[in-house]
Design a protein around this motif. Sequence first.
Motif, PDB file in Angstrom:
ATOM      1  N   VAL A 697       0.852  -1.195   0.000  1.00  7.62           N
ATOM      2  CA  VAL A 697       0.000   0.000   0.000  1.00  7.62           C
ATOM      3  C   VAL A 697       0.886   1.244   0.000  1.00  7.62           C
ATOM      4  O   VAL A 697       1.875   1.320   0.718  1.00  7.62           O
ATOM      5  N   ARG A 698       0.505   2.177  -0.862  1.00  8.54           N
ATOM      6  CA  ARG A 698       1.353   3.356  -1.052  1.00  8.54           C
ATOM      7  C   ARG A 698       1.186   4.365   0.096  1.00  8.54           C
ATOM      8  O   ARG A 698       0.484   5.369  -0.043  1.00  8.54           O
ATOM      9  N   ALA A 699       1.768   4.050   1.177  1.00  6.87           N
ATOM     10  CA  ALA A 699       1.774   4.927   2.346  1.00  6.87           C
ATOM     11  C   ALA A 699       2.853   4.403   3.275  1.00  6.87           C
ATOM     12  O   ALA A 699       3.519   3.401   2.958  1.00  6.87           O
ATOM     13  N   PRO A 739      18.657  -2.946   0.475  1.00  5.60           N
ATOM     14  CA  PRO A 739      19.379  -1.955  -0.331  1.00  5.60           C
ATOM     15  C   PRO A 739      18.726  -1.732  -1.684  1.00  5.60           C
ATOM     16  O   PRO A 739      18.026  -2.607  -2.192  1.00  5.60           O
ATOM     17  N   ARG A 740      18.951  -0.579  -2.277  1.00  7.64           N
ATOM     18  CA  ARG A 740      18.507  -0.299  -3.653  1.00  7.64           C
ATOM     19  C   ARG A 740      19.750  -0.325  -4.553  1.00  7.64           C
ATOM     20  O   ARG A 740      20.852   0.009  -4.118  1.00  7.64           O
ATOM     21  N   THR A 741      19.482  -0.699  -5.780  1.00  5.58           N
ATOM     22  CA  THR A 741      20.596  -0.827  -6.720  1.00  5.58           C
ATOM     23  C   THR A 741      20.627   0.358  -7.676  1.00  5.58           C
ATOM     24  O   THR A 741      19.575   0.771  -8.176  1.00  5.58           O
ATOM     25  N   TYR A 742      21.818   0.861  -7.950  1.00  4.92           N
ATOM     26  CA  TYR A 742      21.975   1.943  -8.935  1.00  4.92           C
ATOM     27  C   TYR A 742      23.157   1.647  -9.842  1.00  4.92           C
ATOM     28  O   TYR A 742      24.211   1.205  -9.371  1.00  4.92           O
ATOM     29  N   SER A 743      22.954   1.894 -11.113  1.00  9.94           N
ATOM     30  CA  SER A 743      24.068   1.704 -12.048  1.00  9.94           C
ATOM     31  C   SER A 743      25.101   2.788 -11.797  1.00  9.94           C
ATOM     32  O   SER A 743      24.734   3.961 -11.634  1.00  9.94           O
ATOM     33  N   LEU A 758      26.365   8.523  -9.351  1.00 17.83           N
ATOM     34  CA  LEU A 758      25.131   7.798  -9.668  1.00 17.83           C
ATOM     35  C   LEU A 758      24.184   8.775 -10.352  1.00 17.83           C
ATOM     36  O   LEU A 758      24.233   9.980 -10.073  1.00 17.83           O
ATOM     37  N   THR A 759      23.329   8.262 -11.218  1.00 13.65           N
ATOM     38  CA  THR A 759      22.307   9.112 -11.825  1.00 13.65           C
ATOM     39  C   THR A 759      20.983   8.687 -11.223  1.00 13.65           C
ATOM     40  O   THR A 759      20.499   7.588 -11.502  1.00 13.65           O
ATOM     41  N   ILE A 760      20.421   9.529 -10.369  1.00 15.26           N
ATOM     42  CA  ILE A 760      19.253   9.100  -9.598  1.00 15.26           C
ATOM     43  C   ILE A 760      17.999   9.824 -10.058  1.00 15.26           C
ATOM     44  O   ILE A 760      17.922  11.047 -10.025  1.00 15.26           O
ATOM     45  N   SER A 761      17.052   9.025 -10.458  1.00 10.56           N
ATOM     46  CA  SER A 761      15.756   9.593 -10.824  1.00 10.56           C
ATOM     47  C   SER A 761      14.846   9.446  -9.603  1.00 10.56           C
ATOM     48  O   SER A 761      14.689   8.346  -9.070  1.00 10.56           O
ATOM     49  N   ARG A 762      14.262  10.564  -9.178  1.00  6.03           N
ATOM     50  CA  ARG A 762      13.435  10.500  -7.971  1.00  6.03           C
ATOM     51  C   ARG A 762      12.103   9.828  -8.308  1.00  6.03           C
ATOM     52  O   ARG A 762      11.390  10.276  -9.205  1.00  6.03           O
ATOM     53  N   ASN A 780       7.767  10.654  -2.156  1.00 11.47           N
ATOM     54  CA  ASN A 780       8.995  10.220  -2.834  1.00 11.47           C
ATOM     55  C   ASN A 780       9.336   8.797  -2.421  1.00 11.47           C
ATOM     56  O   ASN A 780       9.076   8.407  -1.278  1.00 11.47           O
ATOM     57  N   GLY A 781       9.961   8.094  -3.331  1.00  7.69           N
ATOM     58  CA  GLY A 781      10.465   6.768  -2.988  1.00  7.69           C
ATOM     59  C   GLY A 781      11.480   6.905  -1.871  1.00  7.69           C
ATOM     60  O   GLY A 781      12.121   7.955  -1.721  1.00  7.69           O
ATOM     61  N   VAL A 782      11.628   5.876  -1.068  1.00  8.85           N
ATOM     62  CA  VAL A 782      12.502   5.958   0.104  1.00  8.85           C
ATOM     63  C   VAL A 782      13.932   6.310  -0.295  1.00  8.85           C
ATOM     64  O   VAL A 782      14.520   7.294   0.179  1.00  8.85           O
ATOM     65  N   SER A 783      14.470   5.511  -1.195  1.00  6.33           N
ATOM     66  CA  SER A 783      15.889   5.674  -1.491  1.00  6.33           C
ATOM     67  C   SER A 783      16.134   6.837  -2.453  1.00  6.33           C
ATOM     68  O   SER A 783      17.010   7.672  -2.220  1.00  6.33           O
ATOM     69  N   SER A 784      15.330   6.890  -3.521  1.00  6.77           N
ATOM     70  CA  SER A 784      15.556   7.969  -4.489  1.00  6.77           C
ATOM     71  C   SER A 784      15.240   9.318  -3.851  1.00  6.77           C
ATOM     72  O   SER A 784      15.872  10.323  -4.167  1.00  6.77           O
ATOM     73  N   GLY A 785      14.277   9.318  -2.928  1.00  8.04           N
ATOM     74  CA  GLY A 785      13.955  10.564  -2.234  1.00  8.04           C
ATOM     75  C   GLY A 785      15.056  10.953  -1.251  1.00  8.04           C
ATOM     76  O   GLY A 785      15.246  12.127  -0.945  1.00  8.04           O
ATOM     77  N   VAL A 984      17.436  -4.202 -16.433  1.00  7.09           N
ATOM     78  CA  VAL A 984      16.056  -3.815 -16.132  1.00  7.09           C
ATOM     79  C   VAL A 984      16.042  -3.108 -14.800  1.00  7.09           C
ATOM     80  O   VAL A 984      16.470  -3.606 -13.799  1.00  7.09           O
ATOM     81  N   PHE A 985      15.524  -2.001 -14.820  1.00  2.00           N
ATOM     82  CA  PHE A 985      15.894  -0.884 -14.034  1.00  2.00           C
ATOM     83  C   PHE A 985      14.642  -0.256 -13.474  1.00  2.00           C
ATOM     84  O   PHE A 985      14.161   0.725 -13.993  1.00  2.00           O
ATOM     85  N   MET A 986      14.050  -0.916 -12.564  1.00  2.63           N
ATOM     86  CA  MET A 986      12.768  -0.371 -12.140  1.00  2.63           C
ATOM     87  C   MET A 986      12.378  -0.936 -10.777  1.00  2.63           C
ATOM     88  O   MET A 986      12.892  -1.955 -10.358  1.00  2.63           O
ATOM     89  N   THR A 987      11.424  -0.265 -10.174  1.00  7.20           N
ATOM     90  CA  THR A 987      10.893  -0.795  -8.921  1.00  7.20           C
ATOM     91  C   THR A 987       9.732  -1.708  -9.272  1.00  7.20           C
ATOM     92  O   THR A 987       9.074  -1.522 -10.284  1.00  7.20           O
ATOM     93  N   PRO A 988       9.469  -2.694  -8.431  1.00  2.00           N
ATOM     94  CA  PRO A 988       8.341  -3.565  -8.740  1.00  2.00           C
ATOM     95  C   PRO A 988       7.030  -2.801  -8.692  1.00  2.00           C
ATOM     96  O   PRO A 988       6.883  -1.865  -7.919  1.00  2.00           O
ATOM     97  N   LYS A 989       6.128  -3.200  -9.550  1.00  2.00           N
ATOM     98  CA  LYS A 989       4.791  -2.592  -9.549  1.00  2.00           C
ATOM     99  C   LYS A 989       3.979  -3.270  -8.462  1.00  2.00           C
ATOM    100  O   LYS A 989       4.096  -4.480  -8.296  1.00  2.00           O
TER     101      LYS A 989
END
Length: 1600
Positions: A697-699, A739-743, A758-762, A780-785, A984-989
């Motif tokens: 749940v998005r909260a 942990p979150r992964t970043y290229s 790192l190139t971080i998209s929020r 915001n996402g936890v890590s990108s935020g 493949v570079f994404m958060t799970p839906k």
Amino acid sequence: MSSRISDRCPVSGSMGAGAMCPVVSAAGSKRGSRMGPRGCTMSGFAQSGDVHAAFGIPPHVNVEDFLRQRERKAINELLYSNVPSMAEIKEIQNAKGVKSLDQLNVDERDLLAVALGAPARQVILRAEEVGRETGWRDGYLSTEYGFQPPDTSEAPGALRNSPGRVWMDLCERMPGCIARGRVRESVAALPIVEGTAEAIPDKALWAALVALGMLCSIYRYEERHDGNEGINVAAKTLKLKGVPMSDDLGDEVKGIPRSIGLPYVQICIRMGRSIPHLTFFDQSSYNVDYIDPLSKYPYVGRFDNTRLRWAMFGDSAENAFLKGCADTSASFQHGPDAIAACQEHVMNRNNEGLLRELVRLKEILERMPSAFNTISPNDRSGENYVSPAEWVRWAKFSAPLSKRCPATSGLQFPPYLVMDAFLGRKKYDSFLGAEGVHLRAWLPSNLRAFIASIEYHYRIPEYVKASGDPRLMGVLDGVVEAYTGERGFMGAHRYKVFGLLECAGKSGRTETNGASGAADAMRPWEQTHKEFSEAMKERLEPFRGNRDIEPHEMRGTFEECRYRGRILNRNFVDSDPTRSIAMVTLDIQESGITFQPGDRLAVMPMNSWTECAKVAAALGLDSMLEDPVALDRTWTRYADHVGSVSHTNRPRLTVIDILRKGHLAPITKELATKLHTMLRASSNTVLQVLATEEWPVRASLGDLLQAAVKETSSRVWDQAFDLSGNLSWLSDLVPVEVPRTYSISAYSDELLPSTVDLTISRSEYNLCSTFAGNAKVVRNGVSSGFLNPPVAEEMDVLDDEELLIGVSRPFAFQLPFDDTSPVAFFAGGSGIAPFRSFWQSRCGRAWGKTSLYLGVQSREKFCYEAELRQYVNEGLMEVHTAFSRDSKGLVYDPVSRDLVEKEITPRYIDGLIIEQGQSICDLVMSKKQGGIGGYLYVCGSVGVFDSVMSGIRKALYNHRSPTMETAETILKTAFAERRFMLDVFMTPKPLPCNQPTIPLSQLAMHTGHTPDSHVWIGVHGKVYDVTDFCSMHPGGTNIIKSNGGVDCSKSFDLLAHTNNPEVSSLLTKYYIGEMTPKPAYHSEEIGMLYDLWKGYLRAATEQVVASNFEVGMIMESSIVWFQGDLFNMGGVRRFYHYQSRLLQGGFAALFGAALQELYLKLSFTLANSSSSAGPTKLPDVLGIIARAKGSTDAVTASNEISQIGQFTCNSESARHHEKGIITYAQRSVQYDMEFLESIREEACAGMDAFDSIMELDAASETQRIAALSAFLMQVLERMANRLEGFYAKLARYSVFQPEMERNPARARWNILKRKIWDGSFFILTRDASMNALSMSQNYRSQDGVDFDQVISQIEMNLHNTTLASPRNMGLNEQHAARAMNTPSGAPAYEQHNQSNALKAMSTFMNNNKRAIRRLSKMPQAINLEQLMQTYGSVPQAGNGLPTPPSSRSTSRSPSASSATRNPFPRRNTVNDAHPPSNMHQRRNTATSDTSLPNTPAHLSPTATMSALMTKMNSRSKTDNSHLPSPPQSATGAMSMSGMRSMQSFLAQQQKPAMPMPNTSVPAVAAHERSRSTTGSLRSFRLQASAMAGGMSRRSEVPRS
Ligand SMILES: Cc1cc2nc3c(=O)[nH]c(=O)nc-3n(C[C@H](O)[C@H](O)[C@H](O)COP(=O)(O)OP(=O)(O)OC[C@H]3O[C@@H](n4cnc5c(N)ncnc54)[C@H](O)[C@@H]3O)c2cc1C
């Protein structure tokens, strides 16, 4: 090299800070780099340019010697550099006395070692000196080539010029000899050439050893696989008359002609091998030639630079497998030199030098796993393809010649044993550890000396630890990880082997080369996986302690973050003022981190202060932030980990640590459920959240607590969150974040980079309506935020906190070694991240074209524009852009080398690809297809990936291929050749949880083995259609297909896919529904039957897949059947082995112990439910199977296969029946597949019954169970009947069809000749027919059997099971047993399943002794002790399971034979019941295609069971007129007698008419939905208004 590390150039040692590297400047550097290539050293690394000139070294003087000499220091300078001060000396003197001052002088062993030089270096130097003169008989070892031969042509060249040439000539002819079936004659025809020094010079020794060793192995292999193994009964073994044998020369060469046996023994003795043997690396590393000895980058023995010298079978699998293994070892070419250099620096107390060499060693190790890509189970991977079946054959071929020999195991490859010694491995207790120690003793002398030199002297890990230098410790940790970590070489090896073994294990393979994973415990590939894991843990222990978790469980967790860093700054990378994408730079100084292009950084994120505050306020912890928290198991592990990374003790974790580093958002189901329980269901908001249909749940937890605190009474709240205790509930409630992964977005050629970009998209999402109401609240996402917060909120973050970070390398996302290869990058949005490291490292260095295709929303969001423009202007790369919401486009102009402004209609990246179609098609197509074989990389979200793929497909269709299918084939080839790579570079839906449920039967039907069919897999309760992904899987299509149609959650967990964000996010793309869960049965018995049937369905499904693999390998390649334009006995042999195994085992997976177990339990259930009404008649399923297997048809079919076996070593007559054999093979594999599919369908029907049984209206559980069991029994009986039908069908065809051959007259004459000369055909037919007659004489199908007959059948089978437990054997015994294993042996997986079923039956019989005795009305007790002896067994082929159709055996029905062999006589046996005159009649149901079609209409279990229950007088009123009528069988008898008792029972009940459940997906879904307990919760009203407003504090909240 970084100036912080040293200002000296690592090579010359003479350069001042900021000076140019002389080597690079001499070679003409592209960008005036001040550095040399990273890791460059005095030796080993292939330096370009004139090193002599660069360092002023006189010509003809060896560079290494010169430089090393210059580095030499005086002994005193080294060993007495740390003399204590006089004051300190005085202190020692006073404390310990004068005598203690002797210790001021160094240890004599140290002195000696320094005087003599580093032991490892000395071993290398000696080896080089002596080796060149003596043919390297002590083993290859040199500075430049490591364990590789410096010159691969030397030894074969010398052998060619000696009489030993006859051996190599034969090796060269070997594939032809095998194809003609004339191996042994050819060996026997060799003249005897002795292996003495007079005949064979030293220089030829290695070649002679390999040639003779291979010849002896192939001779043995041919002898054991001459067509008389398996089902064949003719036993016409080849007799070589008058050929001298080597029987007196030792067990290894017993039965081998003297022409090869004698010289082999002599050569081995000269090579120091007291027992003649070949190692695995002899067969691979020392059996390849370098194509271009000068092509050394990054190492000379690469797959693409080697040629297999002597192939035995001559097919692609052998080539790929041996060359691939050689490549793995060759990639360690510079390892020995780096290790020796490390030791020298340790001796010289030179930390900077040691740092350099450790970095170099790390890079060597990090490169090694890439070599695994050279061995691919993907059938489109060209010369890298290794089919699992041929891998199986290789294992048989390379088995040791005697049980005294060391095994040909991969473990013996020198890099493993050397690295174990280097890292000071202490434990060798695991299976593989013990084997490693054993194999080490058999290594060539130089290798053993080298290992000893690093194991006993100057141990590097100890020195590094004592140094306290964080850089050294960091790099050493990287070395450990690169070698034996989860993401390193051992981890990669473990996963590679798992995939290959799983494919192979299901299709004939018994174990690995090293004999691990024998089938006595779990599934063989899982067993091997576990053994690898144990060995990995042993290796890791000195560094990471004794961990109680498996390596794969560390994946995707904090354990992967083994370094520390800090955020240095955040920069804009485009013109977007909101900075939705930022370049975030981390400070990694002193950490010891190194990285390469494509590498990823894992970051442990921290929650924002706002989120922490919400939780703290609600829980009343705001004044206790520094208080310690009692930790649960995972948090304790986390604390230990932090201690280990910072080289301190376990730190104390406080409230704020848990809040900052724990998982607070999004809200997972576990989190909400836990809270719900803690609050004793008193919060409506929590209930409301639990009622959601989409998880997570998005909260955040803070949001939830803020709401809940208002709704919960303070008593409940205070009890749940007790502030007076040790706060253990906090660590229990809040799990550790992952942990979150970043290229990594930068390339650095510094030895130790000080920063990383790192190139971080929020990532942003809308707060869910439960909390936001109708407002749109962006979160915001936890890590990108955290890494890239909105500019306005930047003050909310503190950047001085240390972060845990880790580096990993995706082996499937690497730049090509070859700089001339063109590359193209396709990126969407922040998908540009990894490409920055690619272009920075490649541009200017590489000759191949570099192109970037970028899709972003608008010009404003074009990242790194200035940098890219510079590269474009310099002509270093092409950049093409697509803006989806902006018509202000940019066009690449190749003439002006610029990006030119131009009005372009907004488009997505696929539009751009189609526009650039011509050049992209060239890149995609392989060189063989006329393309340029470029490397293509895609990075971005799923949407980007889809768009890129669709663009490329269309481009191919527009420009190169006639159809979309061909376009797909071209793409698949690019994937298989590993030229198409994805990040493949994404958060799970979040996935909805209200999707249709899919029954197991439906899953099972989707194995994708027929054209255009789909592959579904089940993972953790969800079903995915992965058809489109199969070809993209880096491990190959077969790896996925081997799990098609089944629940593969276990494999997923073991392969660490479950916690891999990349995998989980990709999977969401293929999600199609929920797997129907096991219904909640009231009866344990049904639950038990459910599990059993599910297992059987799985086996039936896997059998379809496995057979399809094997059949495909046999039938889909013409090379298998023709070699050198002539008929190939290789193909004949493969078919023979496959079919022989199936027939001889009698489809053991389906008709063996697993089926018996089902039959036993169903019989028991039925007998139990009808016991009150007299004896039950049960269908004689086992009898039908046994009679089918022993029928005339089965014998005829077996004879035919047996005839084919005879051809394998006699192509003389095979050539007259070429077409007959191939046609026969085609037909039988087609029948095999049809039959297996029909069994699977039957199993599916049975499975459906379990879903429907709950819907049936039954008066009692007993009735329900009885109906279910009766139905399942019917299914089993139909299966058994199908077996009979299968044999009948197969028996109609013959290999011998002269009319279809090219020369019918000769074919006829040959048949006649064979019959006259041989006669076996007649004998066999006669014998078998007689057996068939005698065994069927007592049977009448409709009579069925009594329960006690069933028990006696099972008992006999258990009793006859021969026991052998490979785990109890010594290693050598196991290897020898493998050598003896013939193709008739069941595959390991099958054996494993059989063994489990046998154990289960024994246990069942034992546990139900009394009931069985009562039901079978036995006069005396069954001797169950005897049965129990079968525990822990692996059944041998042809054991007490239903008798195989071999015409060697009597093929009696177990029930019939039990009458004579059973020590416990029974009443009412079939023999008693029916006089001998009752001949067996084949029933139409089994043999005729019309009455029992091969692919039957799917049975409706509900309808059938309802019908059964109707007979039981229940109220079911189902119209069953459409039902297939059950075969006339004993079930009828059972139904009548069995139902009588139930009739009266059920008659007492009054029930409503039973509905007919529909098993189709939507219906089941509806059913599932209706079962949802949370559905009613939707009625709760939103209480958003109550939650609006400021943050609630525990003490301030007015509560109920
Ligand atoms: C191999 C790889 C490389 C990557 N490289 C980069 C890169 O270079 N730059 C970059 O910006 N990003 C990259 N990413 C993405 C990055 O790892 C993070 O996923 C991203 O930053 C979002 O993380 P977050 O903590 O901000 O979002 P989160 O707080 O984790 O959540 C963001 C969204 O995902 C949803 N969500 C979270 N967890 C789950 C779950 N378990 N199931 C379903 N939905 C969930 C949330 O509801 C929310 O909508 C990469 C990812 C991978 C796998």
